[in-house]
Design an enzyme around this catalytic site. Structure first.
Site, PDB file in Angstrom:
ATOM      1  N   PHE A   1     -12.969 -23.499  85.388  1.00  0.00           N
ATOM      2  CA  PHE A   1     -13.681 -23.588  86.166  1.00  0.00           C
ATOM      3  C   PHE A   1     -14.516 -22.544  86.512  1.00  0.00           C
ATOM      4  O   PHE A   1     -16.119 -22.809  86.824  1.00  0.00           O
ATOM      5  CB  PHE A   1     -13.059 -23.698  87.612  1.00  0.00           C
ATOM      6  CG  PHE A   1     -13.586 -23.832  89.057  1.00  0.00           C
ATOM      7  CD1 PHE A   1     -13.687 -25.253  89.521  1.00  0.00           C
ATOM      8  CD2 PHE A   1     -13.995 -22.688  89.806  1.00  0.00           C
ATOM      9  CE1 PHE A   1     -14.236 -25.457  90.753  1.00  0.00           C
ATOM     10  CE2 PHE A   1     -14.711 -23.248  90.940  1.00  0.00           C
ATOM     11  CZ  PHE A   1     -14.790 -24.208  91.337  1.00  0.00           C
TER      12      PHE A   1
ATOM     13  N   SER B   1     -18.748 -38.712  88.201  1.00  0.00           N
ATOM     14  CA  SER B   1     -17.606 -39.524  88.216  1.00  0.00           C
ATOM     15  C   SER B   1     -17.704 -41.069  88.487  1.00  0.00           C
ATOM     16  O   SER B   1     -16.689 -41.703  88.089  1.00  0.00           O
ATOM     17  CB  SER B   1     -16.404 -39.029  89.144  1.00  0.00           C
ATOM     18  OG  SER B   1     -16.124 -37.658  88.571  1.00  0.00           O
TER      19      SER B   1
ATOM     20  N   TYR C   1      -5.954 -36.862  92.183  1.00  0.00           N
ATOM     21  CA  TYR C   1      -7.204 -37.227  91.132  1.00  0.00           C
ATOM     22  C   TYR C   1      -7.139 -36.133  89.964  1.00  0.00           C
ATOM     23  O   TYR C   1      -7.126 -35.049  90.199  1.00  0.00           O
ATOM     24  CB  TYR C   1      -8.523 -36.984  92.042  1.00  0.00           C
ATOM     25  CG  TYR C   1      -9.707 -37.517  91.631  1.00  0.00           C
ATOM     26  CD1 TYR C   1      -9.997 -38.788  92.023  1.00  0.00           C
ATOM     27  CD2 TYR C   1     -10.558 -36.578  90.820  1.00  0.00           C
ATOM     28  CE1 TYR C   1     -11.384 -39.271  91.198  1.00  0.00           C
ATOM     29  CE2 TYR C   1     -11.898 -37.047  90.388  1.00  0.00           C
ATOM     30  CZ  TYR C   1     -12.087 -38.344  90.553  1.00  0.00           C
ATOM     31  OH  TYR C   1     -13.272 -38.828  89.842  1.00  0.00           O
ATOM     32  N   SER C   2      -7.327 -36.629  88.984  1.00  0.00           N
ATOM     33  CA  SER C   2      -7.240 -35.732  87.696  1.00  0.00           C
ATOM     34  C   SER C   2      -8.380 -36.349  86.752  1.00  0.00           C
ATOM     35  O   SER C   2      -8.258 -37.478  86.223  1.00  0.00           O
ATOM     36  CB  SER C   2      -5.931 -35.806  87.014  1.00  0.00           C
ATOM     37  OG  SER C   2      -6.028 -35.027  85.821  1.00  0.00           O
ATOM     38  N   ASN C   3      -9.443 -35.479  86.137  1.00  0.00           N
ATOM     39  CA  ASN C   3     -10.286 -35.891  85.208  1.00  0.00           C
ATOM     40  C   ASN C   3      -9.734 -36.106  84.057  1.00  0.00           C
ATOM     41  O   ASN C   3     -10.175 -36.782  83.209  1.00  0.00           O
ATOM     42  CB  ASN C   3     -11.329 -34.655  85.195  1.00  0.00           C
ATOM     43  CG  ASN C   3     -12.208 -34.800  86.408  1.00  0.00           C
ATOM     44  OD1 ASN C   3     -13.045 -35.808  86.665  1.00  0.00           O
ATOM     45  ND2 ASN C   3     -12.337 -33.704  87.108  1.00  0.00           N
TER      46      ASN C   3
ATOM     47  N   GLY D   1     -19.678 -39.584  92.738  1.00  0.00           N
ATOM     48  CA  GLY D   1     -19.741 -38.580  91.468  1.00  0.00           C
ATOM     49  C   GLY D   1     -20.457 -37.470  91.805  1.00  0.00           C
ATOM     50  O   GLY D   1     -21.253 -37.101  92.756  1.00  0.00           O
TER      51      GLY D   1
END
Length: 337
Positions: A111, A43, A151-153, A292
């Site tokens: 996932f 990240s 938090y969101s990708n 990350g």
């Protein structure tokens, strides 16, 4: 564990640097880590994308409070509007994770296949941003845009699409032109769908695929990183991360208004800015950076607000070190004796 390697690179504007390692880069051969070994930065990709986005803001090609549905291809914009029930997600809300959009990596099937026991069977499967976005938008948002930090990708997946739509080039091409090439980050790249790491590199290890057992590790060095895309595909080195963060915090990449905006955490209650987050140390100093985490790699870069003192460190295994250990490392690095 001997299969975990920690390395630390401390760089200052004076040019003084210290490189330290513990453990090995390869448990089979016993090879030690090298100072320019490549690894997956996860990240920290987001900080680079945020920098590109804020450069476009400084060039008046984007506005932070502009709704993103007007900056996306029509089918993508329509799908986003349906998912948010016409809630107008802005560029700023993508950057600071207040969009409320479900993170595609929280999808249970995703996932299981890429971060769990299905990894071995799916590690070389390629993904498009549109496919990942469909996974995210199949779920209800966490909440309305702007209501809360989560938090969101998916947020940075969309920013990658915005950059392409605004510039006509991929986010990777813009990052290379605007950040990587000017700073001579020779060990940093965006692999796209390339599964192998560039040389030199060590190995990466994870209990993934072993039913969560920590007694046996799997070599997860090679996999298709398109499952992370704009949210986390970047490959880098510790010296490159130091150079990047020092330049960013020192004002070499962004004008002062955009750099101030990057460190504005008002909307998130002090937790996250626009691609950077603060860490407040026991000595009452605050450092800025990002971490990350991706299969077989954990990395963090942190620096003083002026960028004159930075540190980057990583593990070649899953997950961060214990919070107390990470805090102690930062305290010893940044707090005066």
């Amino acid at each position: 564990m001997t299969s975990r390697m920690t390395d630390r690179m401390t760089g200052r504007m004076t040019g003084r640097a210290v490189f330290r390692t513990a453990g090995v880069a390869d448990v089979r051969t016993g090879r030690r880590i090298g100072p320019t070994d490549r690894f997956r930065a996860g990240s920290i990709t987001k900080t680079v994308l945020a920098t590109v986005t804020l450069q476009l803001v400084a060039e008046h090609r984007l506005r932070l409070d502009e709704p993103v549905d007007g900056l996306l291809p029509a089918p993508t914009a329509a799908a986003l509007d349906r998912a948010t029930r016409s809630g107008r997600v802005t560029v700023r809300q993508l950057l600071d994770h207040t969009s409320g959009l479900f993170s595609y990596t929280d999808d249970s099937t995703f996932f299981r296949e890429f971060l769990g026991p299905g990894f071995a069977a799916h590690r070389y499967r390629s993904h498009t941003p549109e496919e990942l976005l469909r996974t995210a938008l199949a779920h209800r948002p966490y909440g309305p845009p702007g209501a809360a930090y989560r938090y969101s990708n998916t947020d940075y997946l969309l920013l990658g699409m915005v950059i392409r739509q605004v510039t006509g080039h991929s986010y990777a091409a813009e990052a290379r032109r605007r950040v990587i090439a000017p700073l001579h980050l020779t060990g940093t790249s965006f692999p796209g769908t390339r599964a192998a790491l560039p040389s030199p590199h060590g190995r990466a290890y994870s209990p993934v695929g072993q039913g969560g057992s920590t007694g046996r590790l799997t070599d997860v060095t090679d996999f298709d990183p398109s499952m992370a895309g704009a949210a986390g595909e970047m490959v880098s080195t510790l010296p490159d991360l130091n150079r990047f963060l020092a330049a960013l915090l020192g004002g070499a990449l962004l004008p002062a208004p955009e750099l101030r905006a990057m460190r504005d955490t008002t909307a998130t209650g002090g937790r996250y800015g626009l691609g950077l987050f603060p860490v407040r140390l026991p000595c009452h100093r605050t450092v800025w950076g990002h971490n990350g985490e991706i299969n077989g790699s954990y990395v963090q870069m942190m620096g003083t607000p002026d960028g004159r003192h930075v540190v980057s460190y990583r593990l070649n295994g899953d997950g961060p070190p214990r919070t107390a250990a990470e805090t102690r490392l930062l305290r010893e690095e940044f707090c005066p004796a």
